[in-house]
Design an enzyme around this catalytic site. Structure first.
Site, PDB file in Angstrom:
ATOM      1  N   LEU A   7      16.700  73.211  24.442  1.00 17.77           N
ATOM      2  CA  LEU A   7      16.919  73.065  22.724  1.00 17.77           C
ATOM      3  C   LEU A   7      17.579  72.068  22.061  1.00 17.77           C
ATOM      4  CD1 LEU A   7      17.354  76.457  24.031  1.00 17.77           C
ATOM      5  CD2 LEU A   7      15.355  76.089  23.457  1.00 17.77           C
ATOM      6  N   THR A  31      22.017  69.271  24.330  1.00 14.96           N
ATOM      7  CA  THR A  31      23.059  68.667  23.603  1.00 14.96           C
ATOM      8  C   THR A  31      23.563  69.725  22.635  1.00 14.96           C
ATOM      9  OG1 THR A  31      22.535  66.837  24.410  1.00 14.96           O
ATOM     10  CG2 THR A  31      24.049  66.726  22.634  1.00 14.96           C
ATOM     11  N   LYS A  85      28.261  64.714  27.440  1.00 20.34           N
ATOM     12  CA  LYS A  85      27.606  63.659  26.281  1.00 20.34           C
ATOM     13  C   LYS A  85      27.852  62.894  25.083  1.00 20.34           C
ATOM     14  CE  LYS A  85      23.983  62.487  24.882  1.00 20.34           C
ATOM     15  NZ  LYS A  85      21.990  63.667  25.189  1.00 20.34           N
ATOM     16  N   LYS A 107      24.191  65.108  14.847  1.00 25.09           N
ATOM     17  CA  LYS A 107      23.735  66.508  14.961  1.00 25.09           C
ATOM     18  C   LYS A 107      25.385  65.764  16.121  1.00 25.09           C
ATOM     19  CE  LYS A 107      22.583  68.206  18.708  1.00 25.09           C
ATOM     20  NZ  LYS A 107      21.826  68.514  19.442  1.00 25.09           N
TER      21      LYS A 107
END
Length: 300
Positions: A64, A95, A170, A245
């Site tokens: 998502l 993430t 990540k 983001k």
């Protein structure tokens, strides 16, 4: 195995297709009808909600766009928690903020539903090839249970630590990749200004201390690396909006930890400006185009 797959967009679609190719029965759900249709065309069966996908599967995977999406899909009305049986294992490959992963995991654990955070690196090309790097946070036994399914999606599956650790790995990785993309783009724009041939500069840097994975695999200058997004009008790859983001997640995490960071916020601002000039859905290496001095998309 019956695998519920929720989130069949840019990354989820090729990942789902690999599960089908490897013999898994996939029950797919996405709020975007076209994305769900793509999943069905790849061989999945359509679910009517996230809860329905969870109820009909033995393992749940989510892919998502954001932290809020993950919370809504797992804990909201019609979400995974409504459909998942006690003992079900859920793997979130989005993430997101590590604290959100921990919050979702705690809410699921209260209902005896297990959770792993397992974000990926490699973008669409590696999602398509099934060679993603997968960094996993959670209980070691759950990681081993999920490993055969994850092996259909990635070539490197690394258990980083407890819940949230995969997300930490990540965002740290993407901090480096995002900063590197901006730095490489700036360097080649400077060279261009002096009339230095980009192919020659690439040869120099590839044999020097400035060499990076970004330059080797997704060189921002068209014509330098055959498979780079730059040769396909910067088709992602990994979208600028998503890298913006992810750098934001890294900057926020640093702020919460009171760790001083200087380069990541600057790179985030460059990428954010590129997004605001209509390049958000292009690969994040498009920052090179944004930095073109004569371009109407460049800052003035």
């Amino acid at each position: 195995m019956n695998v519920g797959f929720i989130g069949t967009g840019t990354m989820g679609a090729p990942m789902l297709a690999n599960l089908v190719k490897k013999g898994h029965a996939v029950i797919a759900y996405d709020v975007v009808p076209a994305a769900l249709q793509t999943a069905v065309a790849a061989g999945a069966k359509a679910a009517t909600s996230a809860a329905d996908a969870a109820k009909r599967s033995e393992l749940v995977i989510t892919m998502l766009p954001s932290s809020s999406n993950v919370e809504a899909v797992y804990l909201g009305a019609g979400g995974v928690l409504e459909g998942a049986a006690a003992g079900r294992l859920c793997v979130d490959m989005s993430t997101i903020d590590p604290s959100v992963s921990r919050r979702v995991a705690a809410a699921l654990a209260a209902r005896d539903v297990r959770f792993l955070d397992a974000p990926v690196s490699g973008g669409v090309p590696r999602a398509t090839d099934g060679t993603l790097a997968i960094m996993v946070g959670g209980d070691a036994r759950d990681v081993e249970e999920a490993r055969p399914v994850l092996a259909c999606l990635g070539a490197n599956i690394i258990h980083v630590g407890p819940t949230g650790s995969g997300e930490v790995a990540k965002i740290c990785n993407n901090l480096i990749a995002g900063v590197a993309a901006v730095a490489v783009s700036e360097a080649f724009r400077i060279a261009e200004g002096f009339g230095v041939d980009p192919k020659t500069l690439t040869d120099v840097i590839s044999k020097s201390s400035g060499n990076t994975w970004v330059m080797e695999h997704m060189h921002p200058v068209p014509g330098m690396v055959a498979k780079a997004p730059a040769n396909r009008d910067y088709a992602p790859g990994f979208m600028t909006d998503l890298m913006t983001k992810d750098l934001g997640l890294a900057v926020s995490a640093a702020r919460d930890l009171r760790v001083p960071v200087f380069v990541a916020p600057a790179a985030q601002q460059v990428l954010r400006l590129a997004s605001s000039h209509g390049l958000g859905r292009k690969d994040f290496s498009v920052v090179y185009r944004f930095l073109t001095p004569s371009s109407s998309q460049a800052p003035v």
